[in-house]
Design an enzyme around this catalytic site. Structure first.
Site, mmCIF file in Angstrom:
data_model
loop_
_atom_site.group_PDB
_atom_site.id
_atom_site.type_symbol
_atom_site.label_atom_id
_atom_site.label_comp_id
_atom_site.label_asym_id
_atom_site.label_seq_id
_atom_site.Cartn_x
_atom_site.Cartn_y
_atom_site.Cartn_z
ATOM 1 C CG HIS A 31 -2.045 0.875 1.196
ATOM 2 N ND1 HIS A 31 -3.146 0.632 0.423
ATOM 3 C CD2 HIS A 31 -2.281 2.035 1.833
ATOM 4 C CE1 HIS A 31 -4.016 1.603 0.590
ATOM 5 N NE2 HIS A 31 -3.513 2.469 1.447
ATOM 6 C CG ASP A 86 -11.101 1.150 -5.262
ATOM 7 O OD1 ASP A 86 -10.050 0.500 -5.494
ATOM 8 O OD2 ASP A 86 -11.808 0.967 -4.253
ATOM 9 C CD GLU A 146 -3.022 -0.654 -2.361
ATOM 10 O OE1 GLU A 146 -2.904 -1.731 -1.744
ATOM 11 O OE2 GLU A 146 -4.087 -0.033 -2.443
#
Length: 176
Positions: A31, A86, A146
């Site tokens: 992350h 996302d 990520e």
């Protein structure tokens, strides 16, 4: 394991070993939040000769219960930000970069991870998150990229007993 050298390279290594007697499934992601001066001037792309154009991704914000319902193809060579993003990009190229077009800063990731999650909460989610541990306006100055292992079809990676999965990422910065 992580190392940072004097020439501004951060190297991170992740090793997962199945020490059991049965198959083992896992997912993992490192992350990473990267600073940008203005999210509207930031992009994520591949370093030439690679491209993100045509990559399949899972749109975590799309309607539908199954991941298969959310698979989309990246239409441009740059991922841009003008709303909440996302996404899980599948089978990524080994060289990705975050570019801050306002300052000329480039952050380059070289990796053997298979996938990447690209995220920015944008206005509404940032406001909801600000009640916990995220500043209401922080979305304007960050992008999360990520490197990950989520499986080529968005499923867990499977390891048989004694198998090892070793993944690395090197992160460097440069000015244009």
């Amino acid at each position: 394991l992580s190392r940072c050298s004097a020439n501004s390279v951060l190297e991170i290594e992740s090793t997962i070993t199945n020490t059991g007697k049965v198959d083992f499934g896992f997912t993992c992601a490192l992350h990473t939040y990267f600073p940008v001066s203005d999210i509207g001037q930031a992009t994520v792309s591949a370093v030439e000769p690679y491209t993100v154009k045509g990559l399949k991704y899972i749109d975590q914000l799309a309607e539908g219960k199954d991941r298969a319902d959310k698979v989309v193809s990246q239409e441009s060579p740059e991922i841009t930000f003008d709303r909440e993003v996302d996404r899980i990009y599948l089978n990524i190229p080994k060289l990705l970069q975050v570019t801050d077009k306002k300052t000329g800063l480039r952050i380059i990731q070289e990796t053997n991870f298979s996938d990447a999650i690209v995220w920015n909460p944008w206005i509404d989610k940032a406001k909801r998150m600000s009640q916990k541990d995220y500043g209401e306006m922080e979305y304007k100055e960050m992008v999360c990229v990520e490197v990950a292992e989520v499986g080529t079809k968005g499923n867990k990676v499977e390891l048989k007993p004694t198998e090892v999965c070793k993944r690395t990422v090197s992160i460097t910065s440069a000015s244009s």
